[in-house]
Write an enzyme that holds these catalytic residues in place. Structure first.
Site, short mmCIF file in Angstrom:
data_model
loop_
_atom_site.label_atom_id
_atom_site.label_comp_id
_atom_site.label_asym_id
_atom_site.label_seq_id
_atom_site.Cartn_x
_atom_site.Cartn_y
_atom_site.Cartn_z
N SER A 12 0.83 -1.20 0.00
CA SER A 12 0.00 0.00 0.00
C SER A 12 0.87 1.26 0.00
CB SER A 12 -0.93 -0.01 1.22
OG SER A 12 -1.75 1.12 1.22
N ARG A 35 0.89 8.59 6.39
CA ARG A 35 0.01 7.76 7.22
C ARG A 35 -1.44 8.23 7.08
NH1 ARG A 35 0.68 2.85 8.93
NH2 ARG A 35 2.86 3.35 8.88
N HIS A 38 -2.60 7.20 3.63
CA HIS A 38 -2.79 5.75 3.67
C HIS A 38 -4.11 5.38 4.34
CE1 HIS A 38 -2.19 1.77 5.69
NE2 HIS A 38 -1.84 1.44 4.48
#
Length: 195
Positions: A12, A35, A38
């Site tokens: 990912s 982050r 994501h």
């Protein structure tokens, strides 16, 4: 304790970095941006988030030295994977001119005092209440979501001068707020590369 990164997470992040060049960001800013992107699959966060690397460095040090972490709602607390959190929403009661979320912030402040890291991903009123306290936070991750008060509360956070991670738009939420905090928790004290 080293965190074991699952192959799906590795892939990912590889795909994220193929679609979004984050190399221009300093290390902690990059960690937070990646982050959050994501956790949301929303590349726009790369230009929507507002933070300062020096403030992140101080917050990172405070977290790794054991600063308490306060979450506005249990969904934020559940998303923070490497630290116990304080969340007083279950104990809070609304009152005249005071939402349940705002009361929870007051209760949490009474418990932790100054120097905590505050993670607000749901209620703009929680962020607004925090700004009325003399909390002297190590960092405020202010990413509440919504059409009423969210963008305004985040603008007030930026104007307050408190060390913060926020964003300009109305989007946000529990997952992205927890992701921003996790980025700082996952990032090592050394300069080695992490996911």
């Amino acid at each position: 304790m080293n965190r074991v990164v699952h192959p799906i997470e590795q892939e990912s992040f590889r795909r994220l970095r193929a679609r979004l060049d984050t190399s221009r960001f300093p290390p902690l800013t990059r960690a937070v941006v990646e982050r959050v992107v994501h956790s949301s699959a929303d590349l726009e966060y790369a230009t929507d988030l507002v933070m300062d690397e020096a403030e992140l460095e101080r917050a990172h040090a405070a977290l790794h030295a054991g600063a308490p972490v306060v979450a506005d709602v249990e969904m934020v607390a559940a998303g923070i994977t490497r630290r116990e959190t304080v969340c007083r929403l279950r104990d809070a009661r609304p009152g005249p001119g005071l939402t349940r979320s705002a009361h929870a912030v007051r209760l949490a402040y009474e418990e932790v005092g100054p120097g905590a890291v505050w993670v607000i991903g749901c209620a703009p009123t929680a962020l607004e209440e925090l700004l009325t306290l003399d909390a002297s936070p190590a960092l405020v991750i202010g990413l509440p979501v919504g059409f009423v008060g969210a963008a305004e509360s985040k603008a007030a956070l930026r104007e307050s001068g408190l060390p913060a991670v926020s964003n300009v738009s109305e989007k946000g939420g529990s997952a992205v707020a927890a992701a921003a905090l996790n980025a700082l928790l996952y990032h090592p004290l050394s300069t080695e590369e992490t996911l």
